[in-house]
Design an enzyme around this catalytic site. Sequence first.
Site, short mmCIF file in Angstrom:
data_model
loop_
_atom_site.label_atom_id
_atom_site.label_comp_id
_atom_site.label_asym_id
_atom_site.label_seq_id
_atom_site.Cartn_x
_atom_site.Cartn_y
_atom_site.Cartn_z
N ASN A 41 15.74 -2.61 -7.47
CA ASN A 41 14.57 -2.27 -6.67
C ASN A 41 13.88 -1.02 -7.21
O ASN A 41 12.66 -0.91 -7.17
CB ASN A 41 14.97 -2.05 -5.21
CG ASN A 41 14.97 -3.34 -4.42
OD1 ASN A 41 14.60 -4.39 -4.92
ND2 ASN A 41 15.40 -3.26 -3.18
N GLY A 48 5.23 5.11 -5.60
CA GLY A 48 5.42 6.45 -6.12
C GLY A 48 6.47 7.23 -5.35
O GLY A 48 7.37 6.64 -4.72
N GLU A 110 -0.74 6.85 1.28
CA GLU A 110 -0.11 5.63 1.77
C GLU A 110 0.07 5.71 3.28
O GLU A 110 -0.17 6.76 3.90
CB GLU A 110 1.23 5.39 1.07
CG GLU A 110 1.08 5.07 -0.41
CD GLU A 110 2.38 4.70 -1.09
OE1 GLU A 110 3.44 4.74 -0.43
OE2 GLU A 110 2.35 4.36 -2.29
N ALA A 150 30.95 -6.29 -8.39
CA ALA A 150 31.96 -5.58 -7.60
C ALA A 150 32.09 -6.26 -6.24
O ALA A 150 31.09 -6.42 -5.52
CB ALA A 150 31.55 -4.12 -7.43
N HIS A 226 7.73 -5.06 4.78
CA HIS A 226 6.51 -4.61 4.14
C HIS A 226 5.39 -5.59 4.47
O HIS A 226 5.57 -6.80 4.39
CB HIS A 226 6.71 -4.54 2.62
CG HIS A 226 5.67 -3.72 1.92
ND1 HIS A 226 4.37 -4.12 1.79
CD2 HIS A 226 5.74 -2.49 1.33
CE1 HIS A 226 3.68 -3.19 1.14
NE2 HIS A 226 4.50 -2.19 0.86
N ARG A 272 4.39 0.80 8.85
CA ARG A 272 4.57 -0.56 8.35
C ARG A 272 5.00 -1.56 9.41
O ARG A 272 4.60 -2.72 9.39
CB ARG A 272 5.58 -0.55 7.19
CG ARG A 272 5.01 0.05 5.92
CD ARG A 272 6.04 0.19 4.84
NE ARG A 272 5.44 0.70 3.60
CZ ARG A 272 6.13 1.03 2.53
NH1 ARG A 272 7.45 0.95 2.53
NH2 ARG A 272 5.52 1.46 1.45
N HIS A 329 11.79 -5.45 3.14
CA HIS A 329 11.48 -4.50 2.07
C HIS A 329 12.53 -3.41 1.92
O HIS A 329 12.93 -3.06 0.82
CB HIS A 329 10.12 -3.87 2.35
CG HIS A 329 9.62 -2.95 1.28
ND1 HIS A 329 9.46 -3.36 -0.04
CD2 HIS A 329 9.23 -1.65 1.31
CE1 HIS A 329 8.99 -2.36 -0.76
NE2 HIS A 329 8.86 -1.30 0.02
N ARG A 364 11.17 3.79 7.53
CA ARG A 364 10.97 4.70 6.39
C ARG A 364 9.49 4.99 6.17
O ARG A 364 8.66 4.08 6.13
CB ARG A 364 11.56 4.09 5.12
CG ARG A 364 11.26 4.90 3.86
CD ARG A 364 11.93 4.30 2.65
NE ARG A 364 11.41 3.00 2.28
CZ ARG A 364 10.36 2.80 1.47
NH1 ARG A 364 9.69 3.82 0.99
NH2 ARG A 364 9.98 1.57 1.17
#
Length: 522
Positions: A41, A48, A110, A150, A226, A272, A329, A364
Amino acid sequence: MIKCEDVLIIGSGVAALQLATMIDTELNVKIITKSSLRKSNSYLAQGGIAAAVGPGDSPEKHYIDTLEAGAFHSDEAAAREIVQEASDLISGLGPIFDRDGEGHLQLGLEGAHTEKRIVHSGGDATGQHVIEALLAKLTPHVQIEENIFAYELLMDHDQNRCIGVKGKSADGSIRHCFARHTIIATGGCGQLYSFTSNAQTVTGDGIAVAYLAGAAVADMEFVQFHPTLLYQNGMAKGLVSEAVRGAGAVLVTEDGTPVMRGIHPLEDLAPRHIVSQTMFDLIQSGQHVYLDISKIDQFEKRFPSITALCAKNGISISDGRIPVAPGSHFLMGGIKTDLKGQTTVAGLYAIGEAACTGFHGANRLASNSLLEGLFQGKRLAEWINNHDDQTSITPDLKRTSIYKKLPVPDIQTLQASMMANVGIVRSKEGLTRQKQWFDSFQLNEVRDLDAYTISELTGFLMGVTASLITKAALKRTESRGGHFRADFPFEDDQHWLKKTIVQTNKGEVRVKDERIKAAIKH
């Protein structure tokens, strides 16, 4: 004699590579990754890194924006400390970020940010440039092994300590990797959903193996969807960065009606979860949603990666609009850690999206993820460099094959049912149905995982992580951030503000989370 690494890193994203580049050269470091170094990801990240470096901006403003976007569920001490270091972390990557003709950093805007503070590289290829910069810093004390899956942590049960991990190669052979410090940096779990922006490899297995080994997980109900995935022929084809809306694009319906007008004061740059839920309602009613990019000058130059993605899928930028739909997302929750990445299991750490520091809260803030990965990688490296751990490792490789090879969830069925029942809009009915489906697989029963193929292990570990999300979402009877319950559509501060659902393989509890504040004091 069994070889023991000083530091074993599982994963190869920004947090993993930041850690590897900063570990003292006298320590042996091994990175294992389930695919290749450039399939993460982090590498795909377009937008950014958020940092208060512009005129009129400040870490305090960044901090406030982080708390507001996180629906005031963030750990405030963690948020304050991370944003304070953002400028230094940006500088530490070198001269890779885009600048204007006068040499000043170009700053983007953003969603949910009140200032232009998004530094970017290559227009919309920030993740790729950051990863390449970190790879260039690696020295010979870091060994890398690709295509190692793993699937089970190695434990010294007498000391209740993690001493490494078991993995499988593509040919099915089993590898035992021992280490004094084992770090999970495997990213989130976007592939648990049929619509996602995440790389194919991001299936939540790191979170599952930590949980099965006894590590606590927290905030698993908070999944960010998202708003703008490229949507073509009923499928998500990749991410269209929020920076496009920051540059002036507007979400519209087929007839050109603005989607977010009157919904939120920030309209298309609202948090979002609000944008995604609004779009979801429209799509459920049979409408299509587009990004109107007609007012963005030189779109192809500003967003070359998105232009290429559209061309690859037969969408012409010259038409002035891009078909979009929301999809999974980012996971705000994960393995419960302090700021340096220490889990509740000795010898085991988690950094990046696989970890839950409390920084992101319930949702987030855009472009805070690479920032957190850089921060945790640096902080954990500093701690390891200053703690000479000479713990003796006495591995017990005896195996018993007394366990049944129990069935595992079908991956495509899991993805579709998670999207339907544990997706953007949730309810007790759908969550209960999903939980009962997972219960039928007896995911908590002890299994001989060595007997499973990589595909079967993937389905099993996806099931474990998805069930953790489902159980936490069922327990939180309110809507907050990335968690929306149609049957409890409002925030319930009286009962749920600052309350965190923590799960372990011995049960689950709801607690007021003070873990970061305690860690900072030390």
